[in-house]
Motif scaffolding. Sequence first.
Motif, PDB file in Angstrom:
ATOM      1  N   ALA A  40       0.826  -1.212   0.000  1.00 57.12           N
ATOM      2  CA  ALA A  40       0.000   0.000   0.000  1.00 57.12           C
ATOM      3  C   ALA A  40       0.857   1.257   0.000  1.00 57.12           C
ATOM      4  O   ALA A  40       0.581   2.194  -0.759  1.00 57.12           O
ATOM      5  CB  ALA A  40      -0.936   0.007   1.197  1.00 57.12           C
ATOM      6  N   ARG A  41       1.898   1.295   0.821  1.00 58.21           N
ATOM      7  CA  ARG A  41       2.762   2.479   0.858  1.00 58.21           C
ATOM      8  C   ARG A  41       3.441   2.687  -0.489  1.00 58.21           C
ATOM      9  O   ARG A  41       3.509   3.811  -0.978  1.00 58.21           O
ATOM     10  CB  ARG A  41       3.811   2.341   1.953  1.00 58.21           C
ATOM     11  CG  ARG A  41       3.296   2.534   3.343  1.00 58.21           C
ATOM     12  CD  ARG A  41       4.429   2.385   4.315  1.00 58.21           C
ATOM     13  NE  ARG A  41       4.067   2.804   5.651  1.00 58.21           N
ATOM     14  CZ  ARG A  41       4.912   2.823   6.649  1.00 58.21           C
ATOM     15  NH1 ARG A  41       6.167   2.440   6.486  1.00 58.21           N
ATOM     16  NH2 ARG A  41       4.520   3.224   7.843  1.00 58.21           N
ATOM     17  N   ARG A  42       3.936   1.620  -1.042  1.00 57.11           N
ATOM     18  CA  ARG A  42       4.614   1.717  -2.342  1.00 57.11           C
ATOM     19  C   ARG A  42       3.653   2.211  -3.423  1.00 57.11           C
ATOM     20  O   ARG A  42       4.021   3.039  -4.255  1.00 57.11           O
ATOM     21  CB  ARG A  42       5.180   0.345  -2.721  1.00 57.11           C
ATOM     22  CG  ARG A  42       6.085   0.400  -3.928  1.00 57.11           C
ATOM     23  CD  ARG A  42       6.650  -0.954  -4.286  1.00 57.11           C
ATOM     24  NE  ARG A  42       7.208  -1.618  -3.106  1.00 57.11           N
ATOM     25  CZ  ARG A  42       7.458  -2.908  -3.048  1.00 57.11           C
ATOM     26  NH1 ARG A  42       7.208  -3.686  -4.089  1.00 57.11           N
ATOM     27  NH2 ARG A  42       7.968  -3.446  -1.959  1.00 57.11           N
ATOM     28  N   THR A  43       2.418   1.734  -3.383  1.00 59.62           N
ATOM     29  CA  THR A  43       1.417   2.159  -4.360  1.00 59.62           C
ATOM     30  C   THR A  43       1.088   3.636  -4.196  1.00 59.62           C
ATOM     31  O   THR A  43       0.984   4.366  -5.184  1.00 59.62           O
ATOM     32  CB  THR A  43       0.145   1.312  -4.207  1.00 59.62           C
ATOM     33  OG1 THR A  43       0.489  -0.070  -4.360  1.00 59.62           O
ATOM     34  CG2 THR A  43      -0.905   1.690  -5.228  1.00 59.62           C
ATOM     35  N   VAL A  44       0.943   4.100  -2.964  1.00 61.17           N
ATOM     36  CA  VAL A  44       0.634   5.513  -2.713  1.00 61.17           C
ATOM     37  C   VAL A  44       1.797   6.393  -3.169  1.00 61.17           C
ATOM     38  O   VAL A  44       1.580   7.432  -3.802  1.00 61.17           O
ATOM     39  CB  VAL A  44       0.299   5.743  -1.226  1.00 61.17           C
ATOM     40  CG1 VAL A  44       0.249   7.218  -0.892  1.00 61.17           C
ATOM     41  CG2 VAL A  44      -1.005   5.077  -0.873  1.00 61.17           C
ATOM     42  N   ARG A  87       3.993   5.720  -5.486  1.00 64.43           N
ATOM     43  CA  ARG A  87       4.000   5.696  -6.950  1.00 64.43           C
ATOM     44  C   ARG A  87       2.897   6.593  -7.516  1.00 64.43           C
ATOM     45  O   ARG A  87       3.110   7.337  -8.467  1.00 64.43           O
ATOM     46  CB  ARG A  87       3.834   4.256  -7.438  1.00 64.43           C
ATOM     47  CG  ARG A  87       4.185   4.074  -8.890  1.00 64.43           C
ATOM     48  CD  ARG A  87       4.148   2.622  -9.309  1.00 64.43           C
ATOM     49  NE  ARG A  87       5.079   1.849  -8.485  1.00 64.43           N
ATOM     50  CZ  ARG A  87       4.884   0.587  -8.131  1.00 64.43           C
ATOM     51  NH1 ARG A  87       3.796  -0.051  -8.520  1.00 64.43           N
ATOM     52  NH2 ARG A  87       5.756  -0.044  -7.394  1.00 64.43           N
ATOM     53  N   TYR A  88       1.707   6.528  -6.921  1.00 57.88           N
ATOM     54  CA  TYR A  88       0.593   7.344  -7.386  1.00 57.88           C
ATOM     55  C   TYR A  88       0.882   8.831  -7.214  1.00 57.88           C
ATOM     56  O   TYR A  88       0.669   9.626  -8.129  1.00 57.88           O
ATOM     57  CB  TYR A  88      -0.680   6.961  -6.626  1.00 57.88           C
ATOM     58  CG  TYR A  88      -1.863   7.816  -6.967  1.00 57.88           C
ATOM     59  CD1 TYR A  88      -2.554   7.640  -8.161  1.00 57.88           C
ATOM     60  CD2 TYR A  88      -2.286   8.827  -6.108  1.00 57.88           C
ATOM     61  CE1 TYR A  88      -3.636   8.439  -8.482  1.00 57.88           C
ATOM     62  CE2 TYR A  88      -3.361   9.625  -6.418  1.00 57.88           C
ATOM     63  CZ  TYR A  88      -4.034   9.426  -7.606  1.00 57.88           C
ATOM     64  OH  TYR A  88      -5.093  10.220  -7.928  1.00 57.88           O
ATOM     65  N   VAL A  89       1.395   9.223  -6.043  1.00 54.00           N
ATOM     66  CA  VAL A  89       1.694  10.637  -5.795  1.00 54.00           C
ATOM     67  C   VAL A  89       2.810  11.110  -6.710  1.00 54.00           C
ATOM     68  O   VAL A  89       2.762  12.227  -7.241  1.00 54.00           O
ATOM     69  CB  VAL A  89       2.053  10.857  -4.307  1.00 54.00           C
ATOM     70  CG1 VAL A  89       2.609  12.240  -4.063  1.00 54.00           C
ATOM     71  CG2 VAL A  89       0.839  10.613  -3.427  1.00 54.00           C
ATOM     72  N   THR A  90       3.817  10.285  -6.936  1.00 50.30           N
ATOM     73  CA  THR A  90       4.918  10.649  -7.834  1.00 50.30           C
ATOM     74  C   THR A  90       4.403  10.864  -9.255  1.00 50.30           C
ATOM     75  O   THR A  90       4.762  11.846  -9.911  1.00 50.30           O
ATOM     76  CB  THR A  90       5.999   9.553  -7.828  1.00 50.30           C
ATOM     77  OG1 THR A  90       6.445   9.359  -6.487  1.00 50.30           O
ATOM     78  CG2 THR A  90       7.173   9.950  -8.699  1.00 50.30           C
ATOM     79  N   PHE A 126       1.357  11.627 -10.096  1.00 50.28           N
ATOM     80  CA  PHE A 126       0.481  12.784 -10.079  1.00 50.28           C
ATOM     81  C   PHE A 126       1.285  14.078 -10.113  1.00 50.28           C
ATOM     82  O   PHE A 126       0.902  15.046 -10.781  1.00 50.28           O
ATOM     83  CB  PHE A 126      -0.430  12.755  -8.838  1.00 50.28           C
ATOM     84  CG  PHE A 126      -1.364  13.901  -8.756  1.00 50.28           C
ATOM     85  CD1 PHE A 126      -2.491  13.934  -9.558  1.00 50.28           C
ATOM     86  CD2 PHE A 126      -1.140  14.949  -7.888  1.00 50.28           C
ATOM     87  CE1 PHE A 126      -3.384  14.996  -9.486  1.00 50.28           C
ATOM     88  CE2 PHE A 126      -2.009  16.016  -7.805  1.00 50.28           C
ATOM     89  CZ  PHE A 126      -3.140  16.032  -8.609  1.00 50.28           C
ATOM     90  N   MET A 127       2.409  14.115  -9.413  1.00 52.98           N
ATOM     91  CA  MET A 127       3.238  15.319  -9.360  1.00 52.98           C
ATOM     92  C   MET A 127       3.950  15.574 -10.681  1.00 52.98           C
ATOM     93  O   MET A 127       4.305  16.719 -10.981  1.00 52.98           O
ATOM     94  CB  MET A 127       4.261  15.217  -8.228  1.00 52.98           C
ATOM     95  CG  MET A 127       3.625  15.119  -6.861  1.00 52.98           C
ATOM     96  SD  MET A 127       2.600  16.518  -6.498  1.00 52.98           S
ATOM     97  CE  MET A 127       3.759  17.528  -5.641  1.00 52.98           C
ATOM     98  N   GLU A 128       4.192  14.538 -11.470  1.00 54.90           N
ATOM     99  CA  GLU A 128       4.875  14.703 -12.759  1.00 54.90           C
ATOM    100  C   GLU A 128       3.959  15.279 -13.819  1.00 54.90           C
ATOM    101  O   GLU A 128       4.430  15.771 -14.825  1.00 54.90           O
ATOM    102  CB  GLU A 128       5.422  13.348 -13.232  1.00 54.90           C
ATOM    103  CG  GLU A 128       6.601  12.886 -12.425  1.00 54.90           C
ATOM    104  CD  GLU A 128       7.105  11.533 -12.887  1.00 54.90           C
ATOM    105  OE1 GLU A 128       6.491  10.938 -13.805  1.00 54.90           O
ATOM    106  OE2 GLU A 128       8.083  11.057 -12.314  1.00 54.90           O
ATOM    107  N   MET A 129       2.650  15.226 -13.627  1.00 53.25           N
ATOM    108  CA  MET A 129       1.710  15.702 -14.638  1.00 53.25           C
ATOM    109  C   MET A 129       1.810  17.159 -14.840  1.00 53.25           C
ATOM    110  O   MET A 129       2.094  18.077 -14.541  1.00 53.25           O
ATOM    111  CB  MET A 129       0.281  15.364 -14.264  1.00 53.25           C
ATOM    112  CG  MET A 129       0.021  13.898 -14.309  1.00 53.25           C
ATOM    113  SD  MET A 129      -1.670  13.614 -13.809  1.00 53.25           S
ATOM    114  CE  MET A 129      -2.100  12.330 -14.914  1.00 53.25           C
TER     115      MET A 129
END
Length: 92
Positions: free
Chosen positions: A78-82, A84-87, A89-92
Motif C-alpha cells: 500500500a505504501r509503495r502504491t501511494v 507511486r501514485y503521488v509521484t 500525479f506530481m509529474e503531470m
Amino acid sequence: LSLLSSTFLCGPRRQFKNMFHKNRKWTTIAYFTSIFVTLLFCFIPGLPKSLRLIILVFMLFVQLGSSLWYTLSYIPFARRTVIRYVTNFMEM
C-alpha cells in the motif's frame, strides 16, 4: 482511538511491539510528537489566536497523515502504491 481499538484486539504488548517495528517506528514517533505539540500549543497562555489556529491545523494534518501512513503499513504494497501514485500525479 484507532490505536486503542487495535490494542484491544491484539493486546498492549503486541501493539507496542508492532508500533515500533522498523516499518512503523518513524510514523509512530511523528504521530506521538504531533499529539504532544498539539496539546502543548493548546495550553500555552498568551499565544495569539491566529498563530495558535495555524499551528493546530498544521498539527492536525500531520496527525492525519501519520495515522494514514501507519494504517497503510499493514496493507501489503500500500505504501509503495501511494508513493507511486503521488509521484505520477506530481509529474503531470
